[in-house]
Design an enzyme around this catalytic site. Structure first.
Site, PDB file in Angstrom:
ATOM      1  N   HIS A   1       0.815  -1.219   0.000  1.00  0.00           N
ATOM      2  CA  HIS A   1       0.000   0.000   0.000  1.00  0.00           C
ATOM      3  C   HIS A   1       0.853   1.276   0.000  1.00  0.00           C
ATOM      4  CE1 HIS A   1      -3.659   2.097   0.030  1.00  0.00           C
ATOM      5  NE2 HIS A   1      -4.332   1.382   0.918  1.00  0.00           N
ATOM      6  N   ARG A   2       2.141   1.137   0.221  1.00  0.00           N
ATOM      7  CA  ARG A   2       3.002   2.331   0.136  1.00  0.00           C
ATOM      8  C   ARG A   2       3.206   2.748  -1.315  1.00  0.00           C
ATOM      9  NH1 ARG A   2       8.068  -0.070   3.223  1.00  0.00           N
ATOM     10  NH2 ARG A   2       7.462  -1.757   1.820  1.00  0.00           N
TER      11      ARG A   2
END
Ligand code: CAO
Length: 553
Positions: free
Chosen positions: A526-527
């Site tokens: 998700h980064r």
């Protein structure tokens, strides 16, 4: 002033060792004997020193390059008289590096069936190395060791190497301790033999790894696991033994001088290698209070000591299982130990999310079956996984951030598409890689996959065959299940899990139709990726699997 070539000196029979660290850059002033690059085989790493003093004009190798004796490392501008004095592969360099070859050996095995009782394991022929220090004990008394398992690590100022066991058995006594200096013929340990043994009263002749027999293959596979920035279990080349952080000998020495626990330092170099700068940064962070060593944390928080102490977690439950019923204890395989550490890191450090979707592969499966019928005689079986690899390449090209890696605050987009696939083996999970999958057809991919999966099962994958993946697929389709949440193989940023396809009723707007549906599970970092992009990736992937003509659009 003159320009001379600095070449790899005589490193014995070593062939094609990988460059894992560049220690100088263009413009640097180097001294004679200063280390220029670090190379690594499966059992040893070594620094290649400069045979002359001067200024680096051009680097002729890059990370990952394979070199051997005579390969040009760099061009050096030297003073006129130095040029005449410095031969291309200077003897000084050869002296420094050559013994490593002997070190990276497996002692010659002289099986004599049925030998048991106390057996001595001694330091084999390690060339001209004298008084090398024991820097790590890889086994302890009471531990069972297999033939060729590393017992200790020794280190000179230029190289580190494992001394393997010439017998299988149980360690009865360790004859060396940390800091001891050893030489050829010194007694390392006494083992209680378990059948096949090599009488080791005389050190066996050295045999370079490159020429090592098939029995070395498992070690190669392991090395690939340990060194690579793994995730899926077996994905890390450049093996260091379990517990031995991936760093060059000089960095280890530097860390020891500062009393830095190297296994707590995060490596920023290639394949997670710890560099001198990493050790310095760690020291600064500890000094500023931003980071605590595990030892300090355990002292400060007794309640949190034990596994997970660094994260402030309560200790792992200790249960005497034997109280509740009969038990059997078996050590984890080395692959499981290595992959476990990588999986844990990836599970903890990556904010991972998994999206599930289904692809209608009714027509694709019919095409695959008919293709296999038509090509029965070719001997190559086209697999669904080969189509998945091609479909993923198309999706990765459309959504390039899925083919990237995080590097600090930047994203590194890779303009190559190497797809790893998880292979279940008796020793644990391995991840061979199909290189340049975008340039290969379904037949070639199917054939390569079958060859690589066989090699994985036989423990014969080379580190190169397990490195460089930009994206991984884990298929449980041959076994069963619906969906699962695979763990990302860092430094990749996404992984696709695939389960078994089933025929399901699908509403076509008028009626339910029986369609073959393939469950897809995409885990993403998700980064780097957000939920909308992940959903789009899955939708596009499913569209391609539904109709491969879309790749042409
Ligand atoms: N749906 C339905 N059937 C499938 C399928 C799917 N998604 N994928 C494969 N099959 C079928 C194949 O067609 C084959 O059938 P036939 O023998 O009738 O032709 C059968 O299942 C066996 O396939 P396979 O698993 O041997 O071959 P593969 O190409 O699908 O996979 C490999 C190869 C190496 C990936 C696989 O053997 C393997 O090791 N899988 C395990 C991976 C794993 O452990 N992942 C978990 C990682 S997380 O811990």
């Amino acid at each position: 002033m003159a320009i001379i070539e600095i070449k790899v000196p005589d490193i014995g029979d070593f062939d094609e060792v990988a460059v894992i660290e560049l220690m100088v850059k263009v413009g640097d002033v180097v001294k004679t004997e200063q280390s220029l690059i670090t190379v690594e085989s499966d059992k040893a790493s070594m620094e290649i020193p400069s045979s002359a003093a001067g200024v680096v004009k051009e680097l002729k190798v890059s990370l990952g390059s394979k070199v051997k004796e005579g390969s040009v490392v760099l061009l050096l501008e030297v003073a006129g008289d130095a040029a005449a004095a410095a031969p291309l592969a200077a003897p000084a360099a050869a002296v420094a590096a050559a013994p490593v070859v002997a070190a990276a050996v497996v002692p010659e095995l002289q099986p004599s069936a049925g030998v048991s009782g106390p057996l001595e394991v001694r330091v084999p022929d390690i060339g001209d190395f004298k008084d090398v220090a024991v820097i790590e004990l890889l086994v302890q008394v009471g531990q069972s060791v297999s033939l060729e398992q590393g017992l200790i690590t020794v280190e000179s100022d230029k190289a580190s190497m494992e001394i393997p066991s010439s017998v299988a058995g149980v360690v009865k006594e360790l004859k060396v301790k940390l800091g001891d200096k050893v030489n050829i013929g010194d007694l390392v340990a006494i083992l209680e033999g378990v059948g096949t043994a090599a009488p080791v009263a005389t050190p066996a002749a050295a045999a370079p790894v490159a020429a090592a027999p098939a029995s070395v293959a498992p070690a190669l596979a392991l090395s690939a696991v340990a060194a690579a920035p793994a995730a899926m279990p077996a994905h890390q080349p450049g093996a260091a033994p379990v517990g031995l952080p991936h760093a060059s000998p000089s960095v280890r020495k530097f860390a020891r001088e500062l009393a830095v626990p190297l296994n707590e330092v995060k490596g920023s170099g290639p394949k997670g290698r710890i560099t001198q700068a990493d050790v310095q940064a760690f020291t600064r962070a500890v000094m500023s209070g931003a980071v605590q060593t595990v030892a300090a944390a355990a002292q400060n928080k007794p309640a949190a000591a034990g596994d997970g102490a660094a994260l402030g977690l309560i200790p792992w439950p200790k249960v005497d299982f034997a109280k509740f019923g009969p038990i059997e204890r078996k050590d984890l395989s080395r692959i499981k130990k290595i992959s476990g550490a990588n999986l844990l890191r990836n599970a903890i450090m990556i904010p991972a999310v998994t999206n599930h979707d289904d692809a209608d592969i009714t027509d694709l499966e019919a095409f695959r079956v008919s293709t296999n019928k038509e090509n029965e005689k070719s001997g190559v079986k086209v697999t669904m996984l080969a189509f998945l690899i091609k479909a993923c390449v198309a999706a990765l090209k459309k959504y390039p951030e899925f083919n990237s890696s995080l590097d600090g605050d930047a994203l590194v987009y890779k303009n190559y598409w190497h797809i790893g696939f998880a292979a279940d083996t008796p020793n644990g999970l391995m991840v061979p890689v199909i290189k340049d999958a975008d340039k290969k057809g379904i037949f070639q991919i199917s054939q390569e996959m079958s060859d690589l999966a066989k090699k994985a099962r036989d423990g014969k994958l080379s580190p190169a065959e397990m490195s460089g993946a930009t994206f991984t697929i884990s298929s449980l389709g041959g076994i069963g299940g619906r969906y699962f949440t695979p763990i990302i193989n860092a430094p990749e940023v996404a992984i696709l899990g695939v389960c078994r396809s089933t025929t399901e009723p699908v509403w076509d707007g008028k009626a339910f139709q029986p369609r073959l549906m393939l469950p897809l599970s995409l885990t993403w970092d998700h980064r780097v990726i957000d939920g909308a992009a992940a959903a789009r990736f899955n939708v596009y992937l499913a569209q391609i699997l539904g109709d491969f003509r879309r790749v042409l659009l």
